[in-house]
Design an enzyme around this catalytic site. Sequence first.
Site, PDB file in Angstrom:
ATOM      1  N   ASP A  18       0.828  -1.218   0.000  1.00  0.00           N
ATOM      2  CA  ASP A  18       0.000   0.000   0.000  1.00  0.00           C
ATOM      3  C   ASP A  18       0.860   1.265   0.000  1.00  0.00           C
ATOM      4  O   ASP A  18       1.988   1.254   0.492  1.00  0.00           O
ATOM      5  CB  ASP A  18      -0.917  -0.033   1.241  1.00  0.00           C
ATOM      6  CG  ASP A  18      -2.122   0.885   1.082  1.00  0.00           C
ATOM      7  OD1 ASP A  18      -2.358   1.397  -0.038  1.00  0.00           O
ATOM      8  OD2 ASP A  18      -2.834   1.090   2.090  1.00  0.00           O
ATOM      9  N   ASN A  20       1.340   3.405  -2.868  1.00  0.00           N
ATOM     10  CA  ASN A  20       1.919   3.826  -4.158  1.00  0.00           C
ATOM     11  C   ASN A  20       1.447   5.220  -4.558  1.00  0.00           C
ATOM     12  O   ASN A  20       2.235   6.038  -5.027  1.00  0.00           O
ATOM     13  CB  ASN A  20       1.502   2.864  -5.274  1.00  0.00           C
ATOM     14  CG  ASN A  20       2.111   1.490  -5.134  1.00  0.00           C
ATOM     15  OD1 ASN A  20       3.000   1.293  -4.319  1.00  0.00           O
ATOM     16  ND2 ASN A  20       1.624   0.549  -5.925  1.00  0.00           N
ATOM     17  N   GLY A  21       0.146   5.461  -4.382  1.00  0.00           N
ATOM     18  CA  GLY A  21      -0.432   6.750  -4.781  1.00  0.00           C
ATOM     19  C   GLY A  21       0.165   7.886  -3.969  1.00  0.00           C
ATOM     20  O   GLY A  21       0.562   8.922  -4.525  1.00  0.00           O
ATOM     21  N   HIS A  35       2.711   3.351  -8.880  1.00  0.00           N
ATOM     22  CA  HIS A  35       2.494   1.925  -9.153  1.00  0.00           C
ATOM     23  C   HIS A  35       3.707   1.354  -9.900  1.00  0.00           C
ATOM     24  O   HIS A  35       4.132   0.234  -9.643  1.00  0.00           O
ATOM     25  CB  HIS A  35       1.220   1.715  -9.967  1.00  0.00           C
ATOM     26  CG  HIS A  35      -0.024   2.166  -9.260  1.00  0.00           C
ATOM     27  ND1 HIS A  35      -0.310   1.821  -7.960  1.00  0.00           N
ATOM     28  CD2 HIS A  35      -1.057   2.965  -9.660  1.00  0.00           C
ATOM     29  CE1 HIS A  35      -1.458   2.369  -7.595  1.00  0.00           C
ATOM     30  NE2 HIS A  35      -1.940   3.069  -8.611  1.00  0.00           N
ATOM     31  N   SER A  63      -7.447  -5.305  -5.445  1.00  0.00           N
ATOM     32  CA  SER A  63      -8.555  -5.841  -4.653  1.00  0.00           C
ATOM     33  C   SER A  63      -9.882  -5.759  -5.414  1.00  0.00           C
ATOM     34  O   SER A  63     -10.006  -5.003  -6.397  1.00  0.00           O
ATOM     35  CB  SER A  63      -8.681  -5.065  -3.335  1.00  0.00           C
ATOM     36  OG  SER A  63      -9.251  -3.792  -3.562  1.00  0.00           O
ATOM     37  N   SER A  64     -10.863  -6.507  -4.936  1.00  0.00           N
ATOM     38  CA  SER A  64     -12.223  -6.417  -5.505  1.00  0.00           C
ATOM     39  C   SER A  64     -12.701  -4.964  -5.471  1.00  0.00           C
ATOM     40  O   SER A  64     -13.343  -4.494  -6.408  1.00  0.00           O
ATOM     41  CB  SER A  64     -13.199  -7.240  -4.673  1.00  0.00           C
ATOM     42  OG  SER A  64     -12.776  -8.564  -4.566  1.00  0.00           O
ATOM     43  N   GLU A  65     -12.386  -4.284  -4.364  1.00  0.00           N
ATOM     44  CA  GLU A  65     -12.833  -2.907  -4.185  1.00  0.00           C
ATOM     45  C   GLU A  65     -12.071  -1.926  -5.076  1.00  0.00           C
ATOM     46  O   GLU A  65     -12.564  -0.834  -5.376  1.00  0.00           O
ATOM     47  CB  GLU A  65     -12.682  -2.486  -2.717  1.00  0.00           C
ATOM     48  CG  GLU A  65     -13.694  -3.113  -1.774  1.00  0.00           C
ATOM     49  CD  GLU A  65     -13.426  -4.582  -1.442  1.00  0.00           C
ATOM     50  OE1 GLU A  65     -12.304  -5.071  -1.694  1.00  0.00           O
ATOM     51  OE2 GLU A  65     -14.356  -5.249  -0.940  1.00  0.00           O
ATOM     52  N   TRP A  67     -11.758  -2.060  -8.104  1.00  0.00           N
ATOM     53  CA  TRP A  67     -12.535  -1.816  -9.338  1.00  0.00           C
ATOM     54  C   TRP A  67     -13.321  -0.515  -9.240  1.00  0.00           C
ATOM     55  O   TRP A  67     -13.791   0.007 -10.251  1.00  0.00           O
ATOM     56  CB  TRP A  67     -13.492  -2.974  -9.628  1.00  0.00           C
ATOM     57  CG  TRP A  67     -12.820  -4.241 -10.064  1.00  0.00           C
ATOM     58  CD1 TRP A  67     -12.813  -5.434  -9.380  1.00  0.00           C
ATOM     59  CD2 TRP A  67     -12.088  -4.486 -11.279  1.00  0.00           C
ATOM     60  NE1 TRP A  67     -12.106  -6.383 -10.092  1.00  0.00           N
ATOM     61  CE2 TRP A  67     -11.652  -5.836 -11.261  1.00  0.00           C
ATOM     62  CE3 TRP A  67     -11.752  -3.684 -12.385  1.00  0.00           C
ATOM     63  CZ2 TRP A  67     -10.904  -6.404 -12.289  1.00  0.00           C
ATOM     64  CZ3 TRP A  67     -11.000  -4.263 -13.410  1.00  0.00           C
ATOM     65  CH2 TRP A  67     -10.597  -5.594 -13.364  1.00  0.00           C
ATOM     66  N   LEU A 129      10.493 -20.827  -4.816  1.00  0.00           N
ATOM     67  CA  LEU A 129       9.552 -19.910  -4.159  1.00  0.00           C
ATOM     68  C   LEU A 129       8.268 -19.862  -4.980  1.00  0.00           C
ATOM     69  O   LEU A 129       8.322 -19.842  -6.206  1.00  0.00           O
ATOM     70  CB  LEU A 129      10.180 -18.501  -4.098  1.00  0.00           C
ATOM     71  CG  LEU A 129       9.263 -17.322  -3.750  1.00  0.00           C
ATOM     72  CD1 LEU A 129       8.836 -17.389  -2.275  1.00  0.00           C
ATOM     73  CD2 LEU A 129       9.979 -15.986  -4.008  1.00  0.00           C
ATOM     74  N   ARG A 192      -5.379  -1.856   8.813  1.00  0.00           N
ATOM     75  CA  ARG A 192      -6.600  -2.600   8.455  1.00  0.00           C
ATOM     76  C   ARG A 192      -6.267  -3.693   7.443  1.00  0.00           C
ATOM     77  O   ARG A 192      -5.216  -3.680   6.815  1.00  0.00           O
ATOM     78  CB  ARG A 192      -7.668  -1.651   7.893  1.00  0.00           C
ATOM     79  CG  ARG A 192      -7.197  -0.788   6.740  1.00  0.00           C
ATOM     80  CD  ARG A 192      -8.334   0.070   6.174  1.00  0.00           C
ATOM     81  NE  ARG A 192      -7.824   1.007   5.190  1.00  0.00           N
ATOM     82  CZ  ARG A 192      -7.491   2.278   5.437  1.00  0.00           C
ATOM     83  NH1 ARG A 192      -7.620   2.767   6.657  1.00  0.00           N
ATOM     84  NH2 ARG A 192      -7.023   3.063   4.477  1.00  0.00           N
ATOM     85  N   SER A 194      -8.464  -4.580   4.828  1.00  0.00           N
ATOM     86  CA  SER A 194      -8.988  -4.277   3.498  1.00  0.00           C
ATOM     87  C   SER A 194      -9.384  -5.530   2.701  1.00  0.00           C
ATOM     88  O   SER A 194      -9.005  -5.691   1.537  1.00  0.00           O
ATOM     89  CB  SER A 194      -7.971  -3.436   2.699  1.00  0.00           C
ATOM     90  OG  SER A 194      -7.617  -2.268   3.406  1.00  0.00           O
TER      91      SER A 194
HETATM   92  C1  IPE Z   1      -5.428  -2.643  -0.356  1.00  0.00           C
HETATM   93  O1  IPE Z   1      -5.077  -1.309  -0.505  1.00  0.00           O
HETATM   94  C2  IPE Z   1      -5.396  -3.331  -1.697  1.00  0.00           C
HETATM   95  C3  IPE Z   1      -4.079  -3.475  -2.311  1.00  0.00           C
HETATM   96  C4  IPE Z   1      -2.923  -3.133  -1.772  1.00  0.00           C
HETATM   97  C5  IPE Z   1      -4.081  -4.074  -3.610  1.00  0.00           C
HETATM   98  P1  IPE Z   1      -6.176  -0.176  -0.674  1.00  0.00           P
HETATM   99  O2  IPE Z   1      -5.445   1.101  -0.795  1.00  0.00           O
HETATM  100  O3  IPE Z   1      -7.102  -0.513  -1.763  1.00  0.00           O
HETATM  101  O4  IPE Z   1      -6.967  -0.266   0.712  1.00  0.00           O
HETATM  102  P2  IPE Z   1      -7.838   0.828   1.456  1.00  0.00           P
HETATM  103  O5  IPE Z   1      -8.805   1.372   0.455  1.00  0.00           O
HETATM  104  O6  IPE Z   1      -6.900   1.883   1.936  1.00  0.00           O
HETATM  105  O7  IPE Z   1      -8.480   0.097   2.581  1.00  0.00           O
HETATM  106  C1  IPE Z   2      -1.460   0.297  -3.446  1.00  0.00           C
HETATM  107  O1  IPE Z   2      -1.262   1.666  -3.490  1.00  0.00           O
HETATM  108  C2  IPE Z   2      -1.675  -0.287  -4.815  1.00  0.00           C
HETATM  109  C3  IPE Z   2      -3.075  -0.649  -5.110  1.00  0.00           C
HETATM  110  C4  IPE Z   2      -4.051  -0.602  -4.273  1.00  0.00           C
HETATM  111  C5  IPE Z   2      -3.366  -1.105  -6.465  1.00  0.00           C
HETATM  112  P1  IPE Z   2      -2.462   2.689  -3.494  1.00  0.00           P
HETATM  113  O2  IPE Z   2      -2.833   2.961  -4.910  1.00  0.00           O
HETATM  114  O3  IPE Z   2      -3.567   2.224  -2.639  1.00  0.00           O
HETATM  115  O4  IPE Z   2      -1.781   3.968  -2.870  1.00  0.00           O
HETATM  116  P2  IPE Z   2      -2.410   4.943  -1.781  1.00  0.00           P
HETATM  117  O5  IPE Z   2      -2.855   4.099  -0.649  1.00  0.00           O
HETATM  118  O6  IPE Z   2      -3.542   5.651  -2.456  1.00  0.00           O
HETATM  119  O7  IPE Z   2      -1.292   5.848  -1.415  1.00  0.00           O
HETATM  120 MG    MG Z   3      -4.020   2.415  -0.675  1.00  0.00          MG
END
Ligand code: IPE
Ligand code: IPE
Ligand code: MG
Length: 238
Positions: A18, A20-21, A35, A63-65, A67, A129, A192, A194
């Site tokens: 988590d 990356n954004g 990413h 994740s499913s969410e 999408w 692995l 969490r 998630s």
């Molecule tokens: C969890 O991260 C899913 C992945 C890392 C692929 P999210 O960024 O989607 O989770 P929330 O929305 O903060 O719970």
């Molecule tokens: C995790 O990074 C990658 C995916 C969920 C695909 P995020 O894209 O959730 O990055 P933040 O949490 O918004 O910083």
């Molecule tokens: Mg995130």
Amino acid sequence: MGNAPPSSTPRHVAVIMDGNGRWAESRGLPRKAGHRAGAESVREVVDACLDLGIEFLTLYAFSSENWNRPEKEIDALMKLLEQFLKTKGQEFGKKNVRLRTIGRTQMLPDSCRDQLEKVKADTAKNTALTVILALSYGSREEITDAAQRIAQKVAIGQLAPEDISRETVSAHLDTADFPDPDLLIRTSGELRLSNFLLWQLSYAEFFISPKNWPDFHKSDFREAIEDYSRRHRRFGRV
Ligand code: IPE
Ligand code: IPE
Ligand code: MG
């Protein structure tokens, strides 16, 4: 941080990659740059697992969410996934890494699925692995699908309701072929799950890193493993 090998190494590590954004935004870059940078951390963590003799590494990639994110970001993620898979075929071959997936991968674009199937087939016999990519994965969806499959077996008389055990449930999850994770790592400081491996993480140890995923390097992974080796897992006993 010392170089001494940890006294007990986890067999299976699961990672919620988590942040990356936020990594990108803090540098004035588009989210997709985060990413892209995160793919390098994947390489480092795979190498660290090989060094440490860890057998299974599950990576929550989509994740499913997820999408529900803007179409532009989903497109960028799918393109990156496809590129990632194109380069991993050879790399995993050389490193003796097997690729598997969990999640509703039928929802991925055809080009990604084709690439996934190719890498999975090409690496099926590798033994050092197993890297399990969680793609279009949600634990509640997975448990729901498992419940449906179990119910179908009951409906056709293949299984008696009283014979449904913990093992039956485990055997109908996407993770049926893998041991439960011993250690869960989540980056970017979020506390969490998630919708990740709700059943399988019942007795996992948690390690939360404040670093965003692109800043998470081999040394951070080693630190998590060393921390794990100092934990006392009790499984409800005294
Ligand atoms: C969890 O991260 C899913 C992945 C890392 C692929 P999210 O960024 O989607 O989770 P929330 O929305 O903060 O719970
Ligand atoms: C995790 O990074 C990658 C995916 C969920 C695909 P995020 O894209 O959730 O990055 P933040 O949490 O918004 O910083
Ligand atoms: Mg995130």
